[in-house]
Every structure is written in structure tokens, then in C-alpha cells.
Design a protein around this motif. Sequence first.
Motif, mmCIF file in Angstrom:
data_model
loop_
_atom_site.group_PDB
_atom_site.id
_atom_site.type_symbol
_atom_site.label_atom_id
_atom_site.label_comp_id
_atom_site.label_asym_id
_atom_site.label_seq_id
_atom_site.Cartn_x
_atom_site.Cartn_y
_atom_site.Cartn_z
ATOM 1 N N ALA A 77 0.839 -1.198 0.000
ATOM 2 C CA ALA A 77 0.000 0.000 0.000
ATOM 3 C C ALA A 77 0.872 1.245 0.000
ATOM 4 C CB ALA A 77 -0.901 0.010 1.230
ATOM 5 N N PRO A 78 0.381 2.320 -0.623
ATOM 6 C CA PRO A 78 1.159 3.564 -0.589
ATOM 7 C C PRO A 78 1.223 4.115 0.833
ATOM 8 C CG PRO A 78 -0.956 3.888 -1.713
ATOM 9 C CD PRO A 78 -0.849 2.436 -1.394
ATOM 10 N N VAL A 79 2.373 4.691 1.172
ATOM 11 C CA VAL A 79 2.548 5.335 2.469
ATOM 12 C C VAL A 79 1.804 6.664 2.441
ATOM 13 C CG1 VAL A 79 4.272 6.279 4.069
ATOM 14 C CG2 VAL A 79 4.758 4.199 2.787
ATOM 15 N N HIS A 80 1.366 7.119 3.581
ATOM 16 C CA HIS A 80 0.624 8.375 3.732
ATOM 17 C C HIS A 80 1.252 9.506 2.922
ATOM 18 C CE1 HIS A 80 -2.071 11.132 5.707
ATOM 19 N NE2 HIS A 80 -1.062 11.855 6.161
ATOM 20 N N ARG A 81 0.443 10.224 2.174
ATOM 21 C CA ARG A 81 0.847 11.394 1.367
ATOM 22 C C ARG A 81 1.910 11.069 0.321
ATOM 23 N NH1 ARG A 81 -0.529 16.870 3.948
ATOM 24 N NH2 ARG A 81 -2.023 16.221 5.512
ATOM 25 N N GLY A 82 1.811 9.876 -0.248
ATOM 26 C CA GLY A 82 2.670 9.524 -1.377
ATOM 27 C C GLY A 82 4.147 9.439 -1.079
ATOM 28 N N GLN A 83 4.512 9.000 0.112
ATOM 29 C CA GLN A 83 5.920 8.909 0.489
ATOM 30 C C GLN A 83 6.472 7.506 0.227
ATOM 31 O OE1 GLN A 83 5.972 10.130 4.565
ATOM 32 N NE2 GLN A 83 5.356 12.214 4.110
ATOM 33 N N GLY A 84 6.086 6.899 -0.877
ATOM 34 C CA GLY A 84 6.590 5.578 -1.229
ATOM 35 C C GLY A 84 5.571 4.487 -0.959
ATOM 36 N N MET A 85 6.049 3.234 -0.979
ATOM 37 C CA MET A 85 5.185 2.076 -0.764
ATOM 38 C C MET A 85 5.594 1.339 0.510
ATOM 39 S SD MET A 85 2.866 1.633 -3.132
ATOM 40 C CE MET A 85 2.462 -0.089 -3.316
ATOM 41 N N ARG A 86 4.598 0.844 1.205
ATOM 42 C CA ARG A 86 4.842 -0.039 2.358
ATOM 43 C C ARG A 86 4.458 -1.435 1.900
ATOM 44 N NH1 ARG A 86 1.995 2.334 6.024
ATOM 45 N NH2 ARG A 86 3.702 3.448 7.010
ATOM 46 N N ARG A 87 5.386 -2.357 1.974
ATOM 47 C CA ARG A 87 5.148 -3.727 1.539
ATOM 48 C C ARG A 87 4.285 -4.473 2.555
ATOM 49 N NH1 ARG A 87 5.687 -2.800 -3.335
ATOM 50 N NH2 ARG A 87 7.714 -2.063 -3.987
ATOM 51 N N ALA A 88 3.560 -5.457 2.074
ATOM 52 C CA ALA A 88 2.741 -6.297 2.950
ATOM 53 C C ALA A 88 3.609 -6.851 4.076
ATOM 54 C CB ALA A 88 2.115 -7.439 2.151
ATOM 55 N N GLY A 89 3.119 -6.743 5.312
ATOM 56 C CA GLY A 89 3.842 -7.260 6.464
ATOM 57 C C GLY A 89 4.797 -6.270 7.114
ATOM 58 N N GLU A 90 5.169 -5.190 6.390
ATOM 59 C CA GLU A 90 6.031 -4.174 7.007
ATOM 60 C C GLU A 90 5.215 -3.414 8.049
ATOM 61 O OE1 GLU A 90 7.724 -1.583 4.068
ATOM 62 O OE2 GLU A 90 8.959 -3.167 3.199
ATOM 63 N N PRO A 91 5.811 -3.101 9.195
ATOM 64 C CA PRO A 91 5.026 -2.489 10.270
ATOM 65 C C PRO A 91 4.603 -1.056 9.988
ATOM 66 C CG PRO A 91 7.341 -2.554 10.874
ATOM 67 C CD PRO A 91 7.209 -3.308 9.576
ATOM 68 N N ILE A 92 3.362 -0.767 10.334
ATOM 69 C CA ILE A 92 2.872 0.604 10.409
ATOM 70 C C ILE A 92 3.160 1.103 11.825
ATOM 71 C CG2 ILE A 92 0.834 2.092 10.303
ATOM 72 C CD1 ILE A 92 -0.407 -0.193 8.516
ATOM 73 N N HIS A 93 2.816 0.257 12.787
ATOM 74 C CA HIS A 93 3.141 0.488 14.192
ATOM 75 C C HIS A 93 3.952 -0.698 14.689
ATOM 76 C CE1 HIS A 93 -0.930 2.445 13.773
ATOM 77 N NE2 HIS A 93 -0.212 3.452 14.227
ATOM 78 N N HIS A 94 5.027 -0.424 15.355
ATOM 79 C CA HIS A 94 5.755 -1.461 16.090
ATOM 80 C C HIS A 94 6.232 -0.789 17.371
ATOM 81 C CE1 HIS A 94 9.159 -4.622 16.499
ATOM 82 N NE2 HIS A 94 8.104 -4.906 17.257
ATOM 83 N N MET A 95 5.556 -1.124 18.469
ATOM 84 C CA MET A 95 5.792 -0.457 19.740
ATOM 85 C C MET A 95 6.012 -1.480 20.833
ATOM 86 S SD MET A 95 2.899 2.410 19.266
ATOM 87 C CE MET A 95 2.967 3.478 17.832
ATOM 88 N N LEU A 96 6.927 -1.167 21.728
ATOM 89 C CA LEU A 96 7.272 -2.078 22.814
ATOM 90 C C LEU A 96 7.261 -1.320 24.141
ATOM 91 C CD1 LEU A 96 9.526 -2.599 20.243
ATOM 92 C CD2 LEU A 96 9.505 -4.739 21.476
ATOM 93 N N LEU A 97 6.806 -1.989 25.181
ATOM 94 C CA LEU A 97 6.793 -1.440 26.528
ATOM 95 C C LEU A 97 7.431 -2.428 27.488
ATOM 96 C CD1 LEU A 97 3.120 -0.166 27.021
ATOM 97 C CD2 LEU A 97 5.160 1.233 26.885
ATOM 98 N N ARG A 98 8.167 -1.912 28.439
ATOM 99 C CA ARG A 98 8.606 -2.713 29.592
ATOM 100 C C ARG A 98 8.191 -1.932 30.830
ATOM 101 N NH1 ARG A 98 14.290 -3.373 29.314
ATOM 102 N NH2 ARG A 98 13.883 -5.222 28.048
#
Length: 195
Positions: free
Chosen positions: A43-64
Amino acid sequence: MPLSPPAPRTARHVRRVTYQGFERDDGLWDIEGELHDSKAYDAPVHRGQGMRRAGEPIHHMLLRVTVDRQLVVQAIEVAMDAHPLKDCPLAQAALQQMVGCSMTRGWRQSIQKHLGGVASCTHLRELLFNLATAAFQSVTAVFAPPANGDPPRHLGQCTGWDFNGNGVKEHFPQFYGREPVPALKAETATPPAER
């Protein structure tokens, strides 16, 4: 028993959330949460900033979140490896306000009070909400009846632990048939530095 067979459909979004609890050598506990959102298609990245491939993270967040045996937050560490907007990482600093809060009754209200609205990040709040459940499952001491004779905190909080149900009758017969304690307002414990 699995779910019934689904209607014909196409995968669009994948959210993976995991929690783990660790007993530390110093007597504290680390409860970690990880959230990973991705699309199931290119899918295209927000505002035409390239493509995000299937499975690439939109959000990847970690907490400890480090807690003591009473589930009072001693420390929080956050990492945002992937986020959709450049200002997203600004949400991390607000999580330090949760140090000193209790993961027992009132946890969600404490999160809303300290991190609600634009004070932090929706996804980090979501991770924190359910981190308490992982903490309860990890720190088994919280299931023991308190020394004051009150029932353990988890009784009366779900169908399985209904004061009039078989779970309480079998495992905590001294509390069987007891009236549930009314829900409490948001609780905050004294921060470690002020003890």
C-alpha cells in the motif's frame, strides 16, 4: 473448538499483540508488551511517500513496565520502532507519569487521567490497558487473600470468579456467597521516591 468457517473474504490488516512477564533477581517483575500493525497487501505510504510492503510495520511499539509484588509501577521503558507520523515519538515521555500508579483496581482510569487525549498515544494506551492482565498472570502473589481478611482482588470481577459461582466455592470457600466490593475510583500508590 475452532470458529465456524468464514464467509469468502480478503485479508487486509494484521495486528499482533504479545505480553510476557519476567521475575527479576531483585524481587521486582518486568511485564513487557509488543504491538505490531501491518497491512496484508502492498500500500502507498501516507501522502505519497513511497510504498509499504505487505507485512512491514505501520506500528511497532514495545513497553517494559517494572512492578513490585503489589503491582505498583516502579519504572517504564518505551520503544517505537515504527510509527506512521513524525510526531508519534513525542508521546513516549508522558508514560513516565504512570510510575507510582497501581495496576490493581483503577488502572484504566489512571491511564486515562495521565495519558488520555493527545497527552500520549492510542496504541501505547492500548498496550498498557491489557498489560495489567499479564501482570496478574505473572505475579501470582496478587491472587492470595490480603492479610486484612478481604477477598483477593480478582474475585467478583468475572463470571468464573463470581462470589456465588463454583470457582469461588472450590478455591476460596471462605468468600463464597459474599457481596462483591463496589468498583473503586482510580487508585494511585505513593511514588517510590516518596516512600
